[in-house]
Scaffold this motif. Sequence first.
Motif, short mmCIF file in Angstrom:
data_model
loop_
_atom_site.label_atom_id
_atom_site.label_comp_id
_atom_site.label_asym_id
_atom_site.label_seq_id
_atom_site.Cartn_x
_atom_site.Cartn_y
_atom_site.Cartn_z
N ARG A 1 4.75 -9.39 7.15
CA ARG A 1 3.29 -9.37 7.13
C ARG A 1 2.71 -8.17 7.89
N ARG A 2 3.26 -7.89 9.07
CA ARG A 2 2.72 -6.77 9.86
C ARG A 2 2.89 -5.46 9.11
N SER A 3 4.05 -5.27 8.46
CA SER A 3 4.30 -4.03 7.73
C SER A 3 3.36 -3.92 6.54
N GLN A 4 3.12 -5.03 5.85
CA GLN A 4 2.17 -5.01 4.74
C GLN A 4 0.79 -4.59 5.22
N LEU B 1 -1.47 -0.49 -5.12
CA LEU B 1 -1.37 -0.94 -3.73
C LEU B 1 -0.43 -2.13 -3.54
N PRO B 2 -0.38 -3.10 -4.48
CA PRO B 2 0.57 -4.21 -4.30
C PRO B 2 2.02 -3.75 -4.24
N LEU B 3 2.34 -2.61 -4.86
CA LEU B 3 3.71 -2.09 -4.78
C LEU B 3 3.96 -1.39 -3.45
N VAL B 4 2.91 -0.88 -2.83
CA VAL B 4 3.05 -0.23 -1.52
C VAL B 4 3.23 -1.30 -0.43
N ALA B 5 2.38 -2.31 -0.45
CA ALA B 5 2.49 -3.44 0.48
C ALA B 5 3.18 -4.59 -0.25
N GLY C 1 -8.75 -4.11 -3.73
CA GLY C 1 -8.15 -3.56 -2.52
C GLY C 1 -8.14 -4.54 -1.37
N ARG C 2 -9.15 -5.39 -1.32
CA ARG C 2 -9.27 -6.35 -0.21
C ARG C 2 -8.31 -7.53 -0.35
N ASN C 3 -7.93 -7.85 -1.60
CA ASN C 3 -7.22 -9.10 -1.86
C ASN C 3 -5.74 -8.91 -2.19
N VAL C 4 -5.14 -7.80 -1.77
CA VAL C 4 -3.74 -7.56 -2.11
C VAL C 4 -2.83 -8.67 -1.58
#
Length: 522
Positions: A437-440, A427-431, A474-477
């Motif tokens: 910030r909005r896109s993440q 997930l860190p690579l996706v966001a 997942g919550r802390n990306v």
Amino acid sequence: MQFGIAYRERGTVQRSPDDLGRAVDLTRRALADLTLLPQHRADVLSMLALALTARFELGGRDPRDLTEALIVARESASADTGPGRYTRLNNLGFVLNANLHHRGDWSLLAELIPVAESAVATADNQHDRANAWVLLSIALGRRAEATGNLNDLTEAVTRARAAVAASEGRPEQAGHLFNLAKLCLDRYEFVHSIEDLDSAVTYARAAREAMDDGDPRRGDLLSLLSSALENRFGLRRKVDDLLEAVDVCEEAVLGSPPSSVRHAAMLSNLGNIRRVLAEWTQQLSDINEAIRVATRAATIDGEQGPSRRSNLAACYVERFRIDGDIGDLDHAVELLRQALARVPTGAPSRAAFLSELGQRLVERYSAAPAASHALTEAIGLFREAAELETAPGLDRFRAASRWGLAADQHGRHLDAAEGSATAVSLLPLVAWHGLDRRSQEAQLRRWSLIVTMAAAQAITLDRLHTSVELLEQGRNVLWAHQLGRRADLNDLRAVAPDLADRMDAVRRALDAMTGPVRERGR
């Protein structure tokens, strides 16, 4: 030089390598005149850069033409006086963009954007300013593509709209409308706003009306319009959009020479659209026509050969879904194997082909569960795709998500837990850091269900601590991104102070991009 310009313009319109070769030769001859004043020499260099670029794009694809074009365009633009300053800058921007596009050298962005901004600043009339705005919008769009920064893409759309407004009634407005349509479609793919999709269709239709039938950009414009219509059909399910997309693609096929690489691309696009139409109508006649067209495209080899085989495979999969003939599914799997064999082991695109083959094997297993080896092979392909570090993060994440979901649906609980946990770790690579910030946040909302699925699968295996860890991960990306930017640079500064300063600058830029987001008023 005027003869060289005339041959270049005719060669570009008629796609004539001979004319473009003459343009290069005549411009070189003009450059050999030792009596040329410095400003005139700069102008001739600029024209030579355009001729070389056109010969590369429409002729033999000799990379030496692109290299020389960039060298002479830079030399031309370095002459910073005289009334031709804007033109030389704009031409340098064009050549930089061509090099970036064909060579994938994203480092050129650092030069392209300042050049485009300088072209805007030196334009002294509305016509030149419109062209400079187009160049800047392209540069900003390129940077958005490289970094995922939505702000750049929004600024690109704004500049492109200004260029369209400033070119009202002029022949170049067709190209400006095309550029604006492309940027609106790009932004739709970022934020999935139906308004952007409607705008892309509107501007592309207007560009189609305004553009000459013989314009070399027309095929690309028609492809963009058909893509926008297909996307809009997917959202609104209005068959008129789909039927228009078929007509647009058929025009593109008829307008491309049968022996050209472009013809294969247009055929492939038409095959895809006809496949979507068959999915809607569920008529064998429609899917058979899609297969016929896609087969013609797949027989024309080239660098896009794997993609065309993949597109043909998708047509066979759809016919299997219509009439249930498992032989079509087997044919699709074989085509995807052929496509995968043509993709180098470390190629970034390989993950997408691995994942697609895996998904079709899962479908094959679902249709005939006795073939258990198909599911095992699919999971192995998903794993390979998810672990391919050269691939885009989103492709790796999708492969891991498919891995977790497929294994879960067929009772392979250990494999399911591993696949979903891998997806959460990606997930860190996706966001990623380069998104604003909005896109993440939009990416994390889009894929949030994979986190809860991974946690549920861990609970099924009585791994309660792992379940909690996955939920926290997942919550802390975004929080982890911020902590990662707080690393102590003292040790680095002791051995490489310049690099430490650059790291600090990047960190400050990222902090600015991901700062607090204001809530909209309720």
